[in-house]
Design an enzyme around this catalytic site. Structure first.
Site, PDB file in Angstrom:
ATOM      1  N   GLY A   1      26.049  32.705  40.217  1.00 20.66           N
ATOM      2  CA  GLY A   1      27.262  32.308  39.518  1.00 20.66           C
ATOM      3  C   GLY A   1      27.922  31.099  39.866  1.00 20.66           C
ATOM      4  N   SER A   2      29.112  30.686  39.776  1.00 23.21           N
ATOM      5  CA  SER A   2      29.671  29.778  40.486  1.00 23.21           C
ATOM      6  C   SER A   2      29.796  29.714  42.138  1.00 23.21           C
ATOM      7  CB  SER A   2      31.300  29.760  40.244  1.00 23.21           C
ATOM      8  OG  SER A   2      31.592  29.903  38.727  1.00 23.21           O
ATOM      9  N   VAL A   3      30.208  31.047  42.559  1.00 21.42           N
ATOM     10  CA  VAL A   3      30.290  31.193  43.968  1.00 21.42           C
ATOM     11  C   VAL A   3      28.804  31.100  44.629  1.00 21.42           C
ATOM     12  CG1 VAL A   3      30.943  32.687  45.899  1.00 21.42           C
ATOM     13  CG2 VAL A   3      32.518  32.080  44.169  1.00 21.42           C
TER      14      VAL A   3
ATOM     15  N   GLU B   1      38.614  40.729  36.469  1.00 23.33           N
ATOM     16  CA  GLU B   1      38.693  41.548  37.534  1.00 23.33           C
ATOM     17  C   GLU B   1      40.165  42.163  37.659  1.00 23.33           C
ATOM     18  OE1 GLU B   1      35.507  39.979  40.910  1.00 23.33           O
ATOM     19  OE2 GLU B   1      36.954  38.176  40.407  1.00 23.33           O
TER      20      GLU B   1
ATOM     21  N   ASN C   1      44.985  33.528  39.190  1.00 26.24           N
ATOM     22  CA  ASN C   1      44.320  34.100  38.082  1.00 26.24           C
ATOM     23  C   ASN C   1      44.835  34.637  36.686  1.00 26.24           C
ATOM     24  OD1 ASN C   1      42.756  33.555  40.470  1.00 26.24           O
ATOM     25  ND2 ASN C   1      41.243  34.976  40.055  1.00 26.24           N
TER      26      ASN C   1
ATOM     27  N   ASN D   1      44.226  25.667  37.271  1.00 19.77           N
ATOM     28  CA  ASN D   1      45.204  26.120  38.588  1.00 19.77           C
ATOM     29  C   ASN D   1      46.684  25.429  38.765  1.00 19.77           C
ATOM     30  OD1 ASN D   1      43.095  28.043  38.446  1.00 19.77           O
ATOM     31  ND2 ASN D   1      42.360  27.394  40.531  1.00 19.77           N
TER      32      ASN D   1
ATOM     33  N   SER E   1      38.339  31.940  37.872  1.00 17.58           N
ATOM     34  CA  SER E   1      37.189  32.612  37.659  1.00 17.58           C
ATOM     35  C   SER E   1      37.776  33.724  36.424  1.00 17.58           C
ATOM     36  CB  SER E   1      36.684  33.611  38.784  1.00 17.58           C
ATOM     37  OG  SER E   1      37.896  34.152  39.484  1.00 17.58           O
TER      38      SER E   1
ATOM     39  N   ASN F   1      45.337  35.449  44.248  1.00 18.36           N
ATOM     40  CA  ASN F   1      44.589  35.651  43.022  1.00 18.36           C
ATOM     41  C   ASN F   1      45.550  36.329  41.874  1.00 18.36           C
ATOM     42  OD1 ASN F   1      41.827  35.771  45.085  1.00 18.36           O
ATOM     43  ND2 ASN F   1      41.900  34.558  43.336  1.00 18.36           N
TER      44      ASN F   1
ATOM     45  N   LYS G   1      44.909  36.913  50.248  1.00 18.00           N
ATOM     46  CA  LYS G   1      43.961  36.410  49.251  1.00 18.00           C
ATOM     47  C   LYS G   1      44.299  37.144  47.788  1.00 18.00           C
ATOM     48  CE  LYS G   1      40.419  33.834  47.721  1.00 18.00           C
ATOM     49  NZ  LYS G   1      40.454  33.656  46.439  1.00 18.00           N
TER      50      LYS G   1
HETATM   51  N1  LIG Z   1      34.753  30.634  40.729  1.00 16.86           N
HETATM   52  C1  LIG Z   1      35.594  30.551  41.778  1.00 16.86           C
HETATM   53  O1  LIG Z   1      36.185  29.490  41.849  1.00 16.86           O
HETATM   54  C2  LIG Z   1      36.070  31.499  42.639  1.00 16.86           C
HETATM   55  C3  LIG Z   1      35.498  33.023  42.473  1.00 16.86           C
HETATM   56  N2  LIG Z   1      35.604  33.975  43.354  1.00 16.86           N
HETATM   57  C4  LIG Z   1      35.296  35.329  43.424  1.00 16.86           C
HETATM   58  O2  LIG Z   1      33.860  35.460  43.643  1.00 16.86           O
HETATM   59  C5  LIG Z   1      33.188  36.475  42.909  1.00 16.86           C
HETATM   60  C6  LIG Z   1      32.161  35.903  42.072  1.00 16.86           C
HETATM   61  O3  LIG Z   1      32.807  34.841  41.352  1.00 16.86           O
HETATM   62  P1  LIG Z   1      31.911  33.888  40.270  1.00 16.86           P
HETATM   63  O4  LIG Z   1      30.872  33.175  41.093  1.00 16.86           O
HETATM   64  O5  LIG Z   1      33.054  33.064  39.609  1.00 16.86           O
HETATM   65  O6  LIG Z   1      31.355  34.843  39.232  1.00 16.86           O
HETATM   66  P2  LIG Z   1      30.357  34.379  38.041  1.00 16.86           P
HETATM   67  O7  LIG Z   1      30.759  35.231  36.768  1.00 16.86           O
HETATM   68  O8  LIG Z   1      30.354  32.921  37.787  1.00 16.86           O
HETATM   69  O9  LIG Z   1      28.825  34.958  38.741  1.00 16.86           O
HETATM   70  C7  LIG Z   1      28.708  36.144  39.102  1.00 16.86           C
HETATM   71  C8  LIG Z   1      27.108  36.141  38.811  1.00 16.86           C
HETATM   72  O10 LIG Z   1      26.739  37.489  39.312  1.00 16.86           O
HETATM   73  C9  LIG Z   1      25.796  37.588  38.396  1.00 16.86           C
HETATM   74  N3  LIG Z   1      25.201  39.234  38.338  1.00 16.86           N
HETATM   75  C10 LIG Z   1      25.866  40.305  38.092  1.00 16.86           C
HETATM   76  N4  LIG Z   1      25.177  41.484  38.073  1.00 16.86           N
HETATM   77  C11 LIG Z   1      24.134  41.060  38.834  1.00 16.86           C
HETATM   78  C12 LIG Z   1      23.072  41.933  39.307  1.00 16.86           C
HETATM   79  N5  LIG Z   1      22.860  43.278  39.161  1.00 16.86           N
HETATM   80  N6  LIG Z   1      21.856  41.229  39.865  1.00 16.86           N
HETATM   81  C13 LIG Z   1      22.008  39.766  39.883  1.00 16.86           C
HETATM   82  N7  LIG Z   1      22.959  39.208  39.536  1.00 16.86           N
HETATM   83  C14 LIG Z   1      24.028  39.663  39.107  1.00 16.86           C
HETATM   84  C15 LIG Z   1      25.973  37.204  36.806  1.00 16.86           C
HETATM   85  O11 LIG Z   1      24.588  37.191  36.316  1.00 16.86           O
HETATM   86  P3  LIG Z   1      24.835  36.520  34.675  1.00 16.86           P
HETATM   87  O12 LIG Z   1      24.878  35.216  34.716  1.00 16.86           O
HETATM   88  O13 LIG Z   1      23.329  36.914  34.374  1.00 16.86           O
HETATM   89  O14 LIG Z   1      25.820  37.543  34.214  1.00 16.86           O
HETATM   90  C16 LIG Z   1      26.700  35.985  37.583  1.00 16.86           C
HETATM   91  O15 LIG Z   1      25.459  34.900  37.456  1.00 16.86           O
HETATM   92  C17 LIG Z   1      34.179  37.174  41.969  1.00 16.86           C
HETATM   93  O16 LIG Z   1      34.927  38.293  42.610  1.00 16.86           O
HETATM   94  C18 LIG Z   1      35.280  35.967  42.142  1.00 16.86           C
HETATM   95  O17 LIG Z   1      36.507  36.625  41.876  1.00 16.86           O
HETATM   96  C19 LIG Z   1      36.224  33.602  44.657  1.00 16.86           C
HETATM   97  C20 LIG Z   1      36.586  32.223  44.831  1.00 16.86           C
HETATM   98  C21 LIG Z   1      36.538  31.447  43.974  1.00 16.86           C
HETATM   99  C1  LIG Z   2      40.471  30.223  44.617  1.00 11.37           C
HETATM  100  C2  LIG Z   2      40.609  30.366  43.178  1.00 11.37           C
HETATM  101  C3  LIG Z   2      42.036  30.618  42.697  1.00 11.37           C
HETATM  102  C4  LIG Z   2      40.031  29.223  42.648  1.00 11.37           C
HETATM  103  O1  LIG Z   2      40.084  29.012  41.188  1.00 11.37           O
HETATM  104  C5  LIG Z   2      39.813  31.820  42.783  1.00 11.37           C
HETATM  105  O2  LIG Z   2      39.766  32.428  43.743  1.00 11.37           O
HETATM  106  C6  LIG Z   2      39.364  32.223  41.690  1.00 11.37           C
HETATM  107  O3  LIG Z   2      39.254  31.323  40.684  1.00 11.37           O
HETATM  108  O4  LIG Z   2      38.966  33.301  41.336  1.00 11.37           O
END
Ligand SMILES: NC(=O)C1=CN([C@@H]2O[C@H](COP(=O)(O)OP(=O)(O)OC[C@H]3O[C@@H](n4cnc5c(N)ncnc54)[C@H](OP(=O)(O)O)[C@@H]3O)[C@@H](O)[C@H]2O)C=CC1
Ligand SMILES: CC(C)(CO)C(=O)C(=O)O
Length: 285
Positions: free
Chosen positions: A9-11, A253, A183, A193, A241, A179, A175
């Protein structure tokens, strides 16, 4: 290093793309459509392509380091897969919120946890946009600081900032507070944000949430509020997110963020109780 990144996903897309410049990276996703899309286009970060190997998660291989980038509610399903490769692998969990560490510590060894305050938006299955530079902090769960320090040094490159954090609980709690403010507020009001600082009414609510969370986590309130403002300002153009989860009708979450704070707290936290219920209500509309 030979690195696997689970959850694209994003991260996950951000981390996999940036580390691919200096490491051998395999991304793991759960949909073949996403796999094909990344194999065909590479990962585009603000249109710049990065090429990595991509596999479905059931075909997981052994790696020196596996970085887990799924959301908190998806960790349970992943645990059997992680156990298959646990003998030789170091795991780095990069989730917001808390609740996962106790769970994974029972099943796995060599665990690092990290926080990420980059703002990242996923545009398509193979493309993201960076909405605010930040820092990834990593720490060791079992006082194995050597691995955490070595990993931080190996991962940190010009394009991605990774730092070792000696105080695990302080980093995670700070952190968590950030959040717990940004969030849910951005998810409820469907704003970027930065809006929590530019709209005076939202800013007052944000300050109150920050104060209550700091009280619950026993962190200085002024320090907590300055961290919230710093991250909101650095990621002002990002959709959080939690907002993305709400927009895509996905489970948020909230239980691992504000829910965790409410469970931990010995004080009553009226603003967190209310915002928790509001997000739950919105999830169920
Ligand atoms: N976005 C942001 O700016 C930030 C996010 N975070 C944190 O990072 C974490 C990830 O967030 P984010 O990337 O935004 O989330 P996303 O929802 O964008 O991505 C999560 C990914 O995990 C995949 N997934 C879920 N289950 C499985 C599995 N069993 N096997 C393989 N892949 C799987 C999903 O797949 P599918 O697409 O198929 O559903 C999706 O692509 C969270 O805890 C979030 O709070 C932290 C900092 C910044
Ligand atoms: C750092 C931040 C606030 C970025 O949007 C984040 O952690 C999230 O979106 O879950």
């Amino acid at each position: 290093m030979n690195i696997g990144v689970i959850g694209l996903g994003s991260v996950g897309l951000f981390v996999a793309s940036q580390l691919s410049e200096s490491h051998n990276v395999t991304g793991y996703c759960r949909r073949d459509r996403q796999r094909q899309s990344i194999l065909k286009n590479g990962i585009l970060v603000d249109q710049k392509p990065f090429h990595i190997d991509v596999e479905l998660v059931e075909n997981i291989k052994k790696h020196d380091l596996l970085i887990i980038c799924v959301k908190q509610p998806h960790i349970d399903n992943l645990l059997p897969v992680l156990k298959e490769v646990s003998e030789t692998t170091t795991f780095l969990f990069l989730q917001n919120g808390l609740g996962h560490i106790e769970k994974v510590s029972v099943e796995l060894k060599n665990i690092l946890v990290g926080t990420c305050d980059y703002g990242i938006s996923k545009l398509e299955d193979h493309s993201i946009s960076l909405k605010g530079a930040g820092l990834i902090r990593i720490a060791s769960v079992a006082d194995n600081n050597d691995i955490a320090i070595r990993t931080a040094n190996q991962l940190s490159r010009d394009v991605i900032n990774v730092e070792f954090a000696s105080n695990l609980s302080q980093v995670l709690h700070e952190k968590l507070i950030v959040n717990s403010v940004i969030n849910p507020l951005t998810a409820l009001f469907e704003v970027k944000n930065g809006e929590i600082l530019t709209n005076d009414y939202l800013k007052d609510i944000a300050h109150q949430l920050s104060h209550e969370a700091a009280l619950a986590m026993k962190i200085d309130s002024n320090h907590a509020w300055s961290l919230v403002q710093k991250v909101a300002s650095q990621t002002k153009e990002n959709h959080s997110s939690m907002l993305k989860d709400i927009q895509q009708n996905k489970q948020t979450e909230i239980d691992y963020i504000n829910g965790f704070i409410l469970k931990q707290s010995q004080e009553t936290l009226p603003s967190h109780s209310l915002i928790y219920q509001l997000i739950k209500a919105k999830e169920n509309i």
